[in-house]
Design a protein around this motif. Structure first.
Motif, PDB file in Angstrom:
ATOM      1  N   ALA A 178       0.172  12.866  -7.138  1.00  0.00           N
ATOM      2  CA  ALA A 178      -0.491  11.995  -6.168  1.00  0.00           C
ATOM      3  C   ALA A 178      -0.967  10.729  -6.864  1.00  0.00           C
ATOM      4  O   ALA A 178      -1.402  10.771  -8.030  1.00  0.00           O
ATOM      5  N   ASN A 179      -0.875   9.604  -6.174  1.00  0.00           N
ATOM      6  CA  ASN A 179      -1.333   8.298  -6.667  1.00  0.00           C
ATOM      7  C   ASN A 179      -2.368   7.707  -5.726  1.00  0.00           C
ATOM      8  O   ASN A 179      -2.284   7.880  -4.512  1.00  0.00           O
ATOM      9  N   ALA A 180      -3.316   6.967  -6.292  1.00  0.00           N
ATOM     10  CA  ALA A 180      -4.253   6.178  -5.499  1.00  0.00           C
ATOM     11  C   ALA A 180      -4.642   4.969  -6.327  1.00  0.00           C
ATOM     12  O   ALA A 180      -4.913   5.085  -7.527  1.00  0.00           O
ATOM     13  N   GLY A 181      -4.626   3.778  -5.695  1.00  0.00           N
ATOM     14  CA  GLY A 181      -4.954   2.578  -6.456  1.00  0.00           C
ATOM     15  C   GLY A 181      -5.178   1.389  -5.549  1.00  0.00           C
ATOM     16  O   GLY A 181      -5.235   1.512  -4.318  1.00  0.00           O
ATOM     17  N   TYR A 182      -5.290   0.217  -6.185  1.00  0.00           N
ATOM     18  CA  TYR A 182      -5.553  -1.019  -5.442  1.00  0.00           C
ATOM     19  C   TYR A 182      -4.781  -2.145  -6.090  1.00  0.00           C
ATOM     20  O   TYR A 182      -4.730  -2.271  -7.324  1.00  0.00           O
ATOM     21  N   ALA A 183      -4.158  -2.986  -5.254  1.00  0.00           N
ATOM     22  CA  ALA A 183      -3.415  -4.163  -5.716  1.00  0.00           C
ATOM     23  C   ALA A 183      -4.218  -5.413  -5.397  1.00  0.00           C
ATOM     24  O   ALA A 183      -4.563  -5.650  -4.236  1.00  0.00           O
ATOM     25  N   PHE A 184      -4.513  -6.209  -6.425  1.00  0.00           N
ATOM     26  CA  PHE A 184      -5.287  -7.435  -6.274  1.00  0.00           C
ATOM     27  C   PHE A 184      -4.358  -8.641  -6.340  1.00  0.00           C
ATOM     28  O   PHE A 184      -3.725  -8.889  -7.363  1.00  0.00           O
ATOM     29  N   ALA A 185      -4.257  -9.402  -5.263  1.00  0.00           N
ATOM     30  CA  ALA A 185      -3.536 -10.674  -5.287  1.00  0.00           C
ATOM     31  C   ALA A 185      -4.502 -11.723  -5.834  1.00  0.00           C
ATOM     32  O   ALA A 185      -5.575 -11.944  -5.270  1.00  0.00           O
ATOM     33  N   THR A 186      -4.146 -12.349  -6.944  1.00  0.00           N
ATOM     34  CA  THR A 186      -5.103 -13.204  -7.638  1.00  0.00           C
ATOM     35  C   THR A 186      -5.283 -14.576  -6.994  1.00  0.00           C
ATOM     36  O   THR A 186      -6.179 -15.317  -7.383  1.00  0.00           O
ATOM     37  N   GLY A 187      -4.443 -14.924  -6.028  1.00  0.00           N
ATOM     38  CA  GLY A 187      -4.570 -16.219  -5.372  1.00  0.00           C
ATOM     39  C   GLY A 187      -5.498 -16.160  -4.175  1.00  0.00           C
ATOM     40  O   GLY A 187      -6.718 -16.122  -4.288  1.00  0.00           O
ATOM     41  N   SER A 188      -4.900 -16.086  -2.985  1.00  0.00           N
ATOM     42  CA  SER A 188      -5.684 -16.112  -1.753  1.00  0.00           C
ATOM     43  C   SER A 188      -6.345 -14.776  -1.458  1.00  0.00           C
ATOM     44  O   SER A 188      -7.233 -14.707  -0.604  1.00  0.00           O
ATOM     45  N   ARG A 189      -5.920 -13.695  -2.109  1.00  0.00           N
ATOM     46  CA  ARG A 189      -6.386 -12.334  -1.856  1.00  0.00           C
ATOM     47  C   ARG A 189      -5.935 -11.817  -0.493  1.00  0.00           C
ATOM     48  O   ARG A 189      -6.316 -10.717  -0.084  1.00  0.00           O
ATOM     49  N   ALA A 190      -5.124 -12.610   0.227  1.00  0.00           N
ATOM     50  CA  ALA A 190      -4.650 -12.167   1.539  1.00  0.00           C
ATOM     51  C   ALA A 190      -3.691 -10.990   1.431  1.00  0.00           C
ATOM     52  O   ALA A 190      -3.522 -10.236   2.392  1.00  0.00           O
ATOM     53  N   ASP A 191      -3.048 -10.833   0.276  1.00  0.00           N
ATOM     54  CA  ASP A 191      -2.066  -9.771   0.110  1.00  0.00           C
ATOM     55  C   ASP A 191      -2.622  -8.546  -0.595  1.00  0.00           C
ATOM     56  O   ASP A 191      -1.860  -7.676  -1.039  1.00  0.00           O
ATOM     57  N   ASP A 192      -3.936  -8.433  -0.741  1.00  0.00           N
ATOM     58  CA  ASP A 192      -4.530  -7.233  -1.320  1.00  0.00           C
ATOM     59  C   ASP A 192      -4.077  -5.998  -0.544  1.00  0.00           C
ATOM     60  O   ASP A 192      -3.896  -6.052   0.678  1.00  0.00           O
ATOM     61  N   ALA A 193      -3.890  -4.880  -1.253  1.00  0.00           N
ATOM     62  CA  ALA A 193      -3.418  -3.664  -0.590  1.00  0.00           C
ATOM     63  C   ALA A 193      -3.934  -2.424  -1.304  1.00  0.00           C
ATOM     64  O   ALA A 193      -4.141  -2.429  -2.523  1.00  0.00           O
ATOM     65  N   VAL A 194      -4.134  -1.381  -0.534  1.00  0.00           N
ATOM     66  CA  VAL A 194      -4.429  -0.062  -1.084  1.00  0.00           C
ATOM     67  C   VAL A 194      -3.106   0.645  -1.345  1.00  0.00           C
ATOM     68  O   VAL A 194      -2.195   0.606  -0.507  1.00  0.00           O
ATOM     69  N   VAL A 195      -2.990   1.275  -2.513  1.00  0.00           N
ATOM     70  CA  VAL A 195      -1.760   1.945  -2.921  1.00  0.00           C
ATOM     71  C   VAL A 195      -1.971   3.455  -2.861  1.00  0.00           C
ATOM     72  O   VAL A 195      -2.981   3.968  -3.359  1.00  0.00           O
ATOM     73  N   ALA A 196      -1.045   4.174  -2.255  1.00  0.00           N
ATOM     74  CA  ALA A 196      -1.134   5.629  -2.206  1.00  0.00           C
ATOM     75  C   ALA A 196       0.271   6.212  -2.215  1.00  0.00           C
ATOM     76  O   ALA A 196       1.191   5.658  -1.608  1.00  0.00           O
ATOM     77  N   GLY A 197       0.440   7.319  -2.931  1.00  0.00           N
ATOM     78  CA  GLY A 197       1.748   7.958  -2.985  1.00  0.00           C
ATOM     79  C   GLY A 197       1.621   9.452  -3.215  1.00  0.00           C
ATOM     80  O   GLY A 197       0.668   9.915  -3.850  1.00  0.00           O
ATOM     81  N   LEU A 198       2.578  10.201  -2.702  1.00  0.00           N
ATOM     82  CA  LEU A 198       2.652  11.645  -2.920  1.00  0.00           C
ATOM     83  C   LEU A 198       4.107  11.997  -3.180  1.00  0.00           C
ATOM     84  O   LEU A 198       4.986  11.663  -2.378  1.00  0.00           O
ATOM     85  N   ALA A 199       4.384  12.640  -4.324  1.00  0.00           N
ATOM     86  CA  ALA A 199       5.758  12.949  -4.723  1.00  0.00           C
ATOM     87  C   ALA A 199       5.887  14.411  -5.110  1.00  0.00           C
ATOM     88  O   ALA A 199       4.922  15.043  -5.566  1.00  0.00           O
ATOM     89  N   ALA A 200       7.100  14.934  -4.956  1.00  0.00           N
ATOM     90  CA  ALA A 200       7.415  16.298  -5.353  1.00  0.00           C
ATOM     91  C   ALA A 200       8.714  16.307  -6.141  1.00  0.00           C
ATOM     92  O   ALA A 200       9.645  15.548  -5.831  1.00  0.00           O
ATOM     93  N   GLU A 201       8.765  17.144  -7.177  1.00  0.00           N
ATOM     94  CA  GLU A 201       9.971  17.327  -7.985  1.00  0.00           C
ATOM     95  C   GLU A 201      10.248  18.822  -8.113  1.00  0.00           C
ATOM     96  O   GLU A 201       9.318  19.602  -8.334  1.00  0.00           O
ATOM     97  N   HIS A 202      11.507  19.204  -7.984  1.00  0.00           N
ATOM     98  CA  HIS A 202      11.884  20.605  -8.138  1.00  0.00           C
ATOM     99  C   HIS A 202      13.080  20.679  -9.079  1.00  0.00           C
ATOM    100  O   HIS A 202      14.161  20.180  -8.769  1.00  0.00           O
ATOM    101  N   GLN A 203      12.874  21.288 -10.244  1.00  0.00           N
ATOM    102  CA  GLN A 203      13.930  21.383 -11.245  1.00  0.00           C
ATOM    103  C   GLN A 203      14.892  22.501 -10.883  1.00  0.00           C
ATOM    104  O   GLN A 203      14.489  23.609 -10.536  1.00  0.00           O
TER     105      GLN A 203
END
Length: 268
Positions: A178-203
């Motif tokens: 599982a992932n959780a994070g934040y993306a900061f756009a250093t200019g206008s900040r209009a493109d800021d976003a929350v990042v989330a992901g869930l992945a599964a792997e089966h060998q």
């Protein structure tokens, strides 16, 4: 569209070459909508072929080269992207990477545009190794380098920074991350976003691993939400080479209809 860390700021049999190695940070860095569909995970660039950042790191002195080709098709047109990622183990638990990309866009009703895309530099640190009592925990950060021409839709035109935490746990051949994070756009900040992901792997047997994920970038201000579902497979050939492929689709209005990816990872 580079997305993960890439999308946000913009993928094992062998240590450092696990089928789950991903680089989400690199993909959050992606430029236009079509480009973003290809590079969803770049700030986050993930381990191939997923965008969700996993918790593995290279040993000190070990290195990897990743090469990938992505094709995105949607209602607004098509995009093709190629990325080259170089990673190296710096210290115990600490890995650094740098990424360059080339993008070609075919907007509907317009002429093709092609050239260098945005780049990425990043670090990931494994804070805690998995044990019988606790999952593995990793911290990652990446910065988008605005090397793409934003006037032609090949880049974002401004730097961005992504900070992200990843947690993973294995149960025999199955690993969930599982992932959780934040993306900061250093200019206008209009493109800021929350990042989330869930992945599964089966060998599986004979070096094969099945992978799947749901990866999201949720706009905080004016940026549109991006949601990607992807399934794929990786094939470990010996100790030094892994091949991978995946197909994904955007979920929701304005997301890419189909995203195909093929790639290879070489460890040295």
């Amino acid at each position: 569209m580079e997305t993960g860390l890439g999308r946000a700021a913009r993928r094992g049999a062998h240590p450092g070459l696990s089928p789950g190695r991903r680089r989400p940070l690199a993909r959050l860095v992606a430029a236009a909508v079509a480009t973003a569909a290809i590079f969803v995970a770049t700030l986050v660039d993930a381990g191939r072929p997923l965008d969700t950042e996993d918790t593995t790191v290279l040993d000190p002195g070990a290195g990897e080269l990743e090469a990938g080709l992505d094709l995105s098709r949607g209602g607004d047109g098509s995009a093709v992207g190629s990325r080259l990622v170089a990673s190296v183990g710096v210290l115990p638990g600490l890995e650094a990477r740098i990424e360059a990309s080339v993008v070609a866009l075919d907007p509907r009703g317009q002429s093709w545009q092609a050239g260098a895309g945005d780049g990425l530099i990043g670090l990931k640190y494994r804070l805690l190794a998995e044990s019988s009592r606790a999952p593995a925990v990793l911290l990652a950060a990446a910065a988008r380098l605005p090397t793409g021409d934003d006037a032609r839709g090949l880049g974002e035109g401004e730097p961005a920074v992504v900070a992200l935490a990843a947690v993973s746990r294995g149960w025999g051949p199955l690993t969930l991350t599982a992932n959780a994070g934040y993306a900061f756009a250093t200019g206008s900040r209009a493109d800021d976003a929350v990042v989330a992901g869930l992945a599964a792997e089966h060998q599986l047997a004979f070096g094969w691993t099945l992978v799947g994920e749901v990866f999201t970038l949720l706009g905080v201000r004016t940026a549109a939400d991006q949601i990607l579902a992807r399934v794929g497979a990786a094939w470990q050939l010996g100790q030094h080479l892994r091949l991978d492929g995946a197909v994904g689709t955007g979920l929701g209005t304005g997301n890419a209809d189909l995203i195909f990816t093929l790639g290879a990872t070489v460890r040295f």
